[in-house]
Design an enzyme around this catalytic site. Structure first.
Site, PDB file in Angstrom:
ATOM      1  N   GLU A 105     -48.942   5.930  23.227  1.00 14.04           N
ATOM      2  CA  GLU A 105     -50.138   5.646  22.417  1.00 14.04           C
ATOM      3  C   GLU A 105     -50.530   6.873  21.589  1.00 14.04           C
ATOM      4  OE1 GLU A 105     -52.532   4.064  25.749  1.00 14.04           O
ATOM      5  OE2 GLU A 105     -52.792   2.262  24.532  1.00 14.04           O
ATOM      6  N   GLU A 125     -47.337  -0.090  31.582  1.00 13.82           N
ATOM      7  CA  GLU A 125     -48.600  -0.334  32.305  1.00 13.82           C
ATOM      8  C   GLU A 125     -48.594  -1.622  33.110  1.00 13.82           C
ATOM      9  OE1 GLU A 125     -48.313   0.603  29.181  1.00 13.82           O
ATOM     10  OE2 GLU A 125     -49.785   2.153  28.672  1.00 13.82           O
TER      11      GLU A 125
HETATM   12  N1  COA Z   1     -48.964  10.014  36.716  1.00 14.91           N
HETATM   13  C1  COA Z   1     -48.934  10.829  37.796  1.00 14.91           C
HETATM   14  N2  COA Z   1     -47.791  11.166  38.428  1.00 14.91           N
HETATM   15  C2  COA Z   1     -46.646  10.683  37.929  1.00 14.91           C
HETATM   16  C3  COA Z   1     -46.605   9.835  36.816  1.00 14.91           C
HETATM   17  C4  COA Z   1     -47.830   9.508  36.190  1.00 14.91           C
HETATM   18  N3  COA Z   1     -47.885   8.734  35.112  1.00 14.91           N
HETATM   19  N4  COA Z   1     -45.332   9.508  36.569  1.00 14.91           N
HETATM   20  C5  COA Z   1     -44.593  10.116  37.493  1.00 14.91           C
HETATM   21  N5  COA Z   1     -45.392  10.825  38.317  1.00 14.91           N
HETATM   22  C6  COA Z   1     -44.965  11.679  39.436  1.00 14.91           C
HETATM   23  C7  COA Z   1     -44.243  10.909  40.506  1.00 14.91           C
HETATM   24  O1  COA Z   1     -45.134  10.384  41.447  1.00 14.91           O
HETATM   25  C8  COA Z   1     -43.352  11.972  41.096  1.00 14.91           C
HETATM   26  O2  COA Z   1     -44.149  12.750  41.937  1.00 14.91           O
HETATM   27  P1  COA Z   1     -43.517  13.424  43.246  1.00 14.91           P
HETATM   28  O3  COA Z   1     -42.411  14.295  42.763  1.00 14.91           O
HETATM   29  O4  COA Z   1     -44.653  14.116  43.865  1.00 14.91           O
HETATM   30  O5  COA Z   1     -43.017  12.267  44.072  1.00 14.91           O
HETATM   31  C9  COA Z   1     -42.995  12.837  39.900  1.00 14.91           C
HETATM   32  O6  COA Z   1     -44.004  12.567  38.916  1.00 14.91           O
HETATM   33  C10 COA Z   1     -41.641  12.529  39.294  1.00 14.91           C
HETATM   34  O7  COA Z   1     -41.561  11.128  39.071  1.00 14.91           O
HETATM   35  P2  COA Z   1     -40.226  10.309  39.396  1.00 14.91           P
HETATM   36  O8  COA Z   1     -40.508   8.890  39.104  1.00 14.91           O
HETATM   37  O9  COA Z   1     -39.751  10.665  40.746  1.00 14.91           O
HETATM   38  O10 COA Z   1     -39.227  10.949  38.331  1.00 14.91           O
HETATM   39  P3  COA Z   1     -38.155  10.247  37.412  1.00 14.91           P
HETATM   40  O11 COA Z   1     -37.584  11.323  36.589  1.00 14.91           O
HETATM   41  O12 COA Z   1     -37.268   9.380  38.221  1.00 14.91           O
HETATM   42  O13 COA Z   1     -38.945   9.252  36.448  1.00 14.91           O
HETATM   43  C11 COA Z   1     -40.659   8.556  34.917  1.00 14.91           C
HETATM   44  C12 COA Z   1     -39.860   9.743  35.507  1.00 14.91           C
HETATM   45  C13 COA Z   1     -41.721   9.139  34.028  1.00 14.91           C
HETATM   46  C14 COA Z   1     -39.729   7.647  34.114  1.00 14.91           C
HETATM   47  C15 COA Z   1     -41.280   7.738  36.066  1.00 14.91           C
HETATM   48  O14 COA Z   1     -41.964   8.643  36.910  1.00 14.91           O
HETATM   49  C16 COA Z   1     -42.262   6.702  35.640  1.00 14.91           C
HETATM   50  O15 COA Z   1     -41.876   5.632  35.250  1.00 14.91           O
HETATM   51  N6  COA Z   1     -43.564   7.019  35.750  1.00 14.91           N
HETATM   52  C17 COA Z   1     -44.619   6.073  35.502  1.00 14.91           C
HETATM   53  C18 COA Z   1     -44.938   6.028  34.063  1.00 14.91           C
HETATM   54  C19 COA Z   1     -46.052   5.058  33.807  1.00 14.91           C
HETATM   55  O16 COA Z   1     -46.138   4.009  34.373  1.00 14.91           O
HETATM   56  N7  COA Z   1     -46.939   5.444  32.894  1.00 14.91           N
HETATM   57  C20 COA Z   1     -48.005   4.622  32.490  1.00 14.91           C
HETATM   58  C21 COA Z   1     -49.175   4.868  33.317  1.00 14.91           C
HETATM   59  S1  COA Z   1     -50.417   3.707  32.894  1.00 14.91           S
END
Ligand code: COA
Length: 698
Positions: A105, A125
């Site tokens: 966004e 989301e």
């Molecule tokens: N907010 C807070 N913490 C987050 C986060 C977020 N949006 N996205 C990831 N994290 C944290 C995870 O909990 C993890 O924490 P940990 O190491 O303490 O377990 C760390 O960041 C790494 O995330 P992980 O998913 O293990 O790494 P990855 O490289 O496999 O994937 C992403 C990275 C960003 C693709 C994946 O974390 C993801 O899809 N995150 C959610 C994104 C999302 O939904 N955003 C919209 C929010 S409304």
């Protein structure tokens, strides 16, 4: 300026860098930092163009999920975006890694977007029970059209940079390696060529010419595909608003819908499920730096459905796999079955022909144990019988190199007894895959009494490497997942004895959110599977073996479920749609009559409560015994292995929402009226309920 967002100038480019590991989530510090850095860039007379980049492994991966459910702290994201909107200078965003949710966004509020070829962009989301809430549902349809916008927002899946370019979401894809260097190059061009900051109206124009039927069709499709979910329908409402309302009104509508999603219990459940998946990888008492054994080559014993599926898991992740079966015919059939599954994936466009060839080339069939001498990990997936397994492990002990991990895929047998068949019990561990192993995400890693720490650390790490959710559990009959399933199965059978029909019980479970009811799942897994296990237990004189029931009678008739076209349900040829079968009703009626049972009407609520509370009680006992270390482990097991509805968070998260005093009281009531040791209330559940605490407080 704060420590997570910095501003500096490089030539005429004012560079705003977000540096908030691990994923640059847009939490309070990032939001405040962005507003401050942007103001600094606007004021900096020497900065002609601004550049937004992120440090570390990724662009901003969305809002900070840990803040959800807590009071909003300003500046909230829409205020940050408003600041970008009001910026008089051209802003370039340079994207690497993943630009997700709020991160995307913000990028959409910039005037020019370039992404590295490896980057991905998405609106995830909906997977958290939410929807884009800071203008995303209004800007995305204006950039890529409402149809593609709905695809992205409703699937939650990211698109590649190339796709984003083709759709019009970004302005360029770059083959460079560093987002900063690429961004600087683009920003310098913007300076040289005097690119304008797009007038706001350009991004807020009315969208015209859209057939309203698009939204009706989406709503109908969602009613079918995701009948339980709240936020997807709100996503459709918001994108529809982008088409029917002026920009500012659309944004206001989106915000109201977003806040409704935020308040929904489904949001809390889905976010619990998100963190549960990550939490289980961190094993209490096993430091993250525990040494791991080097696993490069894998062997699988048994080329049946399970062994084949396990071999595929490793081949899919690039491991060479030796697949052993002692019968040439079985081995051939196993390899052919694997080939057919890959071909089917290729036909669906999920794999290329080259990928199929590459994966098949990694699978090396063998008839000889001597070929396993160089395997780093051997997983036994042979017939479920202790003597068979002990013979295999003795043989492995003879042929395998020192330090090889010897794993069993048993789902019921005592791993310590299997380990005793070797002279290296420290190398023996359980790796319990779920059928079909190449599809199901759950892997129960079972620690035996003498399993070495580095073996545990290695199999937990391997779960991640092959794309599974690995959960560490201890040894007991059925481990965690099946032990709880067994309680549900026992209860649902009792409910049918009392007068419920299999269809009614299944309808209650699917209404709760399970993708399949208990009996439909039995038909899918094979009625014969449970029958054989029960037969074995009866034959061995096991005092806990169940008496022959109507399911066993079905199996005796060859009604094994979907694979034979009939089980608890009947199936039209080629269809997986379960149809009630009068013959089964008659069989159940006869069974009740023989046992002197008079059927009564059983309410849906009673079915739901008895099935689920029996599971919660067993889960609490599993925690007491230390078979699972934490409630979150049990939640993850049921989410990823048994289709527990993610919007309810997980079995024990859900129990907390119901309230443990309510559940404890109901269980005590069942213990009095129905009897049976399984209804004896778990002392842990008793204590938590009395103390007004939940599983989440453990
Ligand atoms: N907010 C807070 N913490 C987050 C986060 C977020 N949006 N996205 C990831 N994290 C944290 C995870 O909990 C993890 O924490 P940990 O190491 O303490 O377990 C760390 O960041 C790494 O995330 P992980 O998913 O293990 O790494 P990855 O490289 O496999 O994937 C992403 C990275 C960003 C693709 C994946 O974390 C993801 O899809 N995150 C959610 C994104 C999302 O939904 N955003 C919209 C929010 S409304």
């Amino acid at each position: 300026m704060n420590s997570v967002v910095s501003y500096r100038r490089v030539g005429r480019v004012g560079v705003i860098t977000v540096d908030y590991p691990p994923v640059n989530a847009v939490g309070l510090a990032v939001r405040a930092g962005l507003v401050a850095a942007l103001a600094q860039g606007v004021e900096d007379a020497d900065a002609a163009v601004l550049l937004l980049v992120a440090a570390g492994r990724t662009f901003m991966a969305g809002a900070d999920i840990r803040e959800f459910g807590k009071p909003h702290q300003p500046p909230i994201l829409p205020e940050v975006i408003a600041a970008f909107d009001a910026c008089p200078k051209t802003i370039v965003a340079s994207i690497h890694g993943t630009a997700l949710g709020g991160g995307l966004e913000i990028a959409m509020a910039c005037h020019y977007r370039v992404a590295l070829r490896s980057a991905k962009l998405g609106m995830p989301e909906v997977k958290l029970g939410l929807m884009p809430g800071s203008g995303g549902t209004q800007r995305l349809p204006r950039l890529i059209g409402p149809t593609r916008a709905l695809d992205m927002i409703l699937s939650g899946d990211p698109v590649s940079a190339a796709q984003a370019l083709a759709d019009g979401l970004i302005d360029a894809v770059d083959d460079g390696e560093a987002a900063l260097a690429v961004g600087l190059r683009v920003a310098e061009r913007a300076c040289a060529e005097d690119w304008p900051a797009h007038p706001t109206s350009g991004r807020t124009d009315r969208i015209t010419g859209i057939d309203p039927a698009l939204f009706t069709a989406q709503r109908t499709a969602l009613d079918k595909r995701a009948p339980h979910l709240f936020s997807p329908q709100r996503c459709v409402d918001a994108v529809e608003a982008a088409v029917t309302l002026p920009f500012a009104e659309g944004v206001a509508r989106e915000r109201a819908l977003f806040l409704a999603c935020m308040e929904s219990p489904q949001r809390a459940g889905l976010i619990h499920a998100f963190f549960a998946e990550r939490e289980v990888a961190k094993v209490p008492g096993l430091p993250a730096n525990t040494p791991k054994r080097d696993v490069r080559t894998v062997a699988v014993i048994g080329a049946g459905t399970m062994g084949g599926g396990i071999a595929m898991c490793f081949a899919n992740a690039g491991f060479p796999v030796r697949l052993l079966d002692t019968g040439a015919g079985a081995l051939d059939r196993g390899v052919q079955a694997i080939g057919r599954i890959y071909e089917a994936s290729a036909q669906k466009g999920k794999l290329t022909a080259e990928q199929v060839d590459a994966r098949m080339a990694l699978i090396h069939p063998t008839l000889s144990y001597d070929d396993l001498c160089d395997a780093d990990l051997v997983i036994e997936a042979a017939f479920e019988n202790m003597e068979v397994k002990r013979r295999i492990f003795a043989e492995l002990d003879r042929v395998c190199k020192a330090g090889a991990i010897l794993a069993t895929n048993t789902s019921t047998l005592d791993i310590n007894a299997i380990a005793d068949a070797t002279r290296r019990p420290q190398d023996v561990v359980g790796m319990h895959f779920f059928s079909p192993a190449n599809v199901m995400k759950l892997l129960e890693n079972v620690r035996g009494e003498r399993t070495a720490e580095d073996v545990v650390a290695t199999v937990m790490d391997l779960a991640r490497r092959i794309g599974k959710v690995g959960v560490l559990v201890g040894v007991c009959y059925g481990f965690v997942g099946n032990r709880i399933l067994h309680q549900r199965g026992r209860e649902v059978m009792t409910l049918v004895d009392e007068g419920a029909t299999p269809e009614q019980a299944d309808r209650v479970l699917t209404a709760f959110g399970f993708p399949l009811g208990h009996f439909a799942m039995t038909d899918l897994a094979g009625v014969d599977v449970g029958w054989r296990i029960r037969e074995q237990r009866r034959a061995s004189g096991d005092p806990e073996a169940q008496a022959v029931n109507w399911l066993d009678r079905l199996a005796e008739q060859g009604r094994f479920g979907q694979k034979t076209g009939a089980g608890v349900y009947r199936y039209e040829p080629g269809s997986r749609n379960p149809l009630p079968d009068p013959a089964v009703e008659a069989l159940i009626a006869e069974d009740r009559a023989q046992r002197g049972l008079t059927p009564r009407p059983v309410s849906d609520d009673e079915i739901r409560d008895r099935c689920l509370y029996a599971m919660v009680n067993e889960a609490a006992k599993i925690l007491e015994e230390g078979i699972a270390a934490r409630p979150v482990d049990i939640d993850a097991i049921w989410l990823h292995g048994y289709g527990f509805p993610a919007h309810r968070g997980g079995l024990l998260f859900w129990a907390d929402q119901v309230g443990l005093p309510v559940i404890a009281k109901a269980i005590e009531g069942y213990h009095t009226t129905l009897g049976g040791a399984h209804w004896a209330l778990s002392p842990l559940l008793r204590r938590l309920a009395d103390e007004g605490r939940g599983f989440c407080d453990l």
